[in-house]
Scaffold this motif. Structure first.
Motif, mmCIF file in Angstrom:
data_model
loop_
_atom_site.group_PDB
_atom_site.id
_atom_site.type_symbol
_atom_site.label_atom_id
_atom_site.label_comp_id
_atom_site.label_asym_id
_atom_site.label_seq_id
_atom_site.Cartn_x
_atom_site.Cartn_y
_atom_site.Cartn_z
ATOM 1 N N HIS A 1 0.812 -1.230 0.000
ATOM 2 C CA HIS A 1 0.000 0.000 0.000
ATOM 3 C C HIS A 1 0.839 1.271 0.000
ATOM 4 C CE1 HIS A 1 -2.423 -2.961 2.577
ATOM 5 N NE2 HIS A 1 -3.023 -2.943 1.394
ATOM 6 N N ASP B 1 1.734 4.361 1.718
ATOM 7 C CA ASP B 1 1.986 4.694 3.144
ATOM 8 C C ASP B 1 2.701 3.591 3.931
ATOM 9 O OD1 ASP B 1 -0.011 3.026 4.393
ATOM 10 O OD2 ASP B 1 -1.409 4.677 4.671
ATOM 11 N N ASP B 2 2.756 2.350 3.409
ATOM 12 C CA ASP B 2 3.468 1.281 4.137
ATOM 13 C C ASP B 2 4.952 1.632 4.313
ATOM 14 O OD1 ASP B 2 1.173 -0.279 4.229
ATOM 15 O OD2 ASP B 2 1.775 -1.592 2.566
ATOM 16 N N HIS C 1 -0.133 -7.151 3.142
ATOM 17 C CA HIS C 1 1.286 -6.967 3.506
ATOM 18 C C HIS C 1 2.033 -8.287 3.359
ATOM 19 C CE1 HIS C 1 0.076 -3.492 6.472
ATOM 20 N NE2 HIS C 1 -0.027 -3.134 5.202
HETATM 21 ZN ZN LIG Z 1 -0.624 -1.291 4.474
#
Ligand SMILES: [Zn+2]
Length: 250
Positions: A19, A21-22, A136
């Motif tokens: 994602h 922002d990860d 994730h």
């Molecule tokens: Zn994430």
């Protein structure tokens, strides 16, 4: 064994996460240290980020575009210009052979010494208050198996050879959000840029998130004698002859 004092800045790093922002949550400070040292860093965001809102009226295609723009802005804050979006549906990511092939293609194109991703073995947090997002784990698992054995093995995904993509040996895999970290990176000097990058994800986070991220990084720092740190489990899967002494993690 810990290798906390060895900061290894290779020529090229590929970061693969599910994602937008990860990266900023877990390794923005480390990325800033790499780019400061002249490392070329490429980001690969696997999903389209369209599950980033639970509001029934949200236009999910518009949300995807907003989150891509936020990610590009966040990358720029820490000196990263090359961001790839693979566009898989957010929330239902699987480690498929198609995904592994795409990541293998990227590794053979970019030829990084380090592939950084999220630790795919983490199912629950150690504090029993978080279930790791399955995206994730799927992105992490696909990235790990793209790094080894797919990227370096000529017979795997033979169709890539006809694209001119020869095998490439990745030296190290860095696993972020691991429960068994072996490396603490001192991010005391780059932490403010990490915070600024994180705040670029305006549709997802606000200032309030900085407090807990700072506490998190302070805790990691205490383990290694730094004010602020980010931690990784490092797998040294191939020797990089250009790595400085002591940076092999053995
Ligand atoms: Zn994430």
């Amino acid at each position: 064994m810990t290798e906390q004092n060895d900061f290894y800045a290779p020529e090229r790093v590929l970061v693969v996460v599910a994602h937008a922002d990860d990266i900023e949550f877990g390794m923005g400070g480390t990325v800033a240290r790499w780019t400061d040292a002249g490392t070329q860093v490429t980001y690969c965001i696997v999903t389209d980020n369209s599950a980033g809102s639970n509001h029934p009226d949200t236009d999910l295609e518009e949300l995807t575009q907003i989150r891509y723009q936020e990610q590009l802005a966040a990358a720029k804050v820490v000196g990263v210009e090359d961001v790839r979006f693979l566009g898989y549906p957010d929330g239902t990511l699987q480690h498929t052979l198609d995904l592994r092939r795409e990541l293998t293609r990227l590794i053979r194109q970019i030829r990084p010494q380090i592939v950084a991703t999220m630790d795919p073995t983490v199912v629950f947090s150690s504090t029993n208050d978080y279930i790791n997002h399955p995206d994730h784990r799927a992105a992490g698992e696909a990235a790990v198996y793209a790094a080894f054995p797919s990227a370096e093995s000529r017979p795997i995904f033979r169709e890539l050879l006809s694209e001119g993509l020869e095998p490439h040996r990745v030296s190290k895999v860095y696993l972020n959000f691991s429960l068994q970290p072996t490396l603490h990176v001192d991010v005391s000097e780059t932490w403010q840029r990490k915070a600024d990058a994180l705040l670029c994800h305006k549709s997802q986070v606000g200032e309030d998130v900085l407090k807990f991220i700072r506490e998190w990084d302070e805790r990691a720092g205490r383990e290694a004698g730094f004010a602020l740190a980010e931690s990784f489990r490092v797998l040294s899967i191939n020797r990089d002859d250009h790595a400085p002494d002591g940076a092999e993690g053995r």
